[in-house]
Design an enzyme around this catalytic site. Sequence first.
Site, PDB file in Angstrom:
ATOM      1  N   GLU A 158       0.900  -0.953  -0.261  1.00  0.00           N
ATOM      2  CA  GLU A 158       0.131  -0.005   0.016  1.00  0.00           C
ATOM      3  C   GLU A 158       0.997   1.221   0.011  1.00  0.00           C
ATOM      4  OE1 GLU A 158      -2.415  -3.168   1.482  1.00  0.00           O
ATOM      5  OE2 GLU A 158      -0.505  -2.508   2.127  1.00  0.00           O
ATOM      6  N   HIS A 186      -9.833  -5.024  10.938  1.00  0.00           N
ATOM      7  CA  HIS A 186     -10.483  -4.905   9.845  1.00  0.00           C
ATOM      8  C   HIS A 186     -11.905  -4.305  10.095  1.00  0.00           C
ATOM      9  CE1 HIS A 186      -7.616  -7.937   8.972  1.00  0.00           C
ATOM     10  NE2 HIS A 186      -7.892  -7.672   7.704  1.00  0.00           N
TER      11      HIS A 186
END
Length: 334
Positions: free
Chosen positions: A43, A112
């Site tokens: 990322e 998450h």
Amino acid sequence: LASDPNVYLIGLGTPDPKGVFGTTIGLVDEYGAERILDMPVSENALSGVVLGSAIDGMRPILTHQRVDFSLVSFEQIINQAAKWHYMYGGKATAPLVIRMIVGRGWGQGPQHSQSLQSIFAHIPGLKVVMPTTPADAKGLLLSAIFDDNPVIILEHRWLYNIEGPVPEGDHRTPIGVPRVVRPGKDITIVGASYMTIEALRAAEMLVDLDIDAEVIDLRTINPLDHKSIIDSVRKTSHLIVTDTSWRNCGVAGEIVARVAEEAFGYLKSAPRRVTLPDAPVPTSHALTDTFYPRAIDIAHIAGDMMGISTSGLSDNSAESGMLDVPDNSFRGPF
């Protein structure tokens, strides 16, 4: 994508069959693999790539399937993208959009299921939007893509399969403009993203108590235009702010502070916040069932503020009995 060849989309799983909760299905067939790109699990590097392309005239849309994944790219987002326009005296731009998914679901737990809008909204140079309705999901996305500087879009996973009218063509929702989604006169309830849905449900419950709630959907977290909230509080004299994130240093606290600064004399009760408790997001159902606030909690607080008993209210929205799983009004593969 159709109107500007400089727009491209990249993200982990973007060309996959399920297409990031269904939002990118078919795009690779229509626009080609050179504009609809998958990405490696790197990322920070990818954020640098898309920022570089934005500086060079492209309009990239970077998609993360969880906001949590963006944490490893904060240097690129906060130290670079957010500062570019300022550092070059307004003569340089970085038209970059980062779409990220927030919200709970199915025991995905502390790493998450976070909602990190307060972090991004705290940074000058970053615009932060959180659509609730299908029309705003389109309108805010288009406004973000054609904005000349970085825009963070946070999309709650429970909202992908709600239904509603969507204007055709180049429909753009202005960034920085909240919307009154339910007029009322007795109490103001401010929400954003999925918590706007819970606020509307609470408002319907309060009808049985003869409480007429006004519900405001923030739509944009930064820049935060609080004028409509101030106007509403001057009318209702009561304020509840709901947020998908934690209480400490959150968006709800910022709104309460602004109302206290500019409309304190109109308040007939202390403003209240409905947020997550200040603890990591749990995984087990035994903990999630007491972790997430919902409409009935908002309604109880409203009744308490108005001095009206809410003992007769009931909440049928969580048919599954588990607050980590959407009720039957939400449909979809995840």
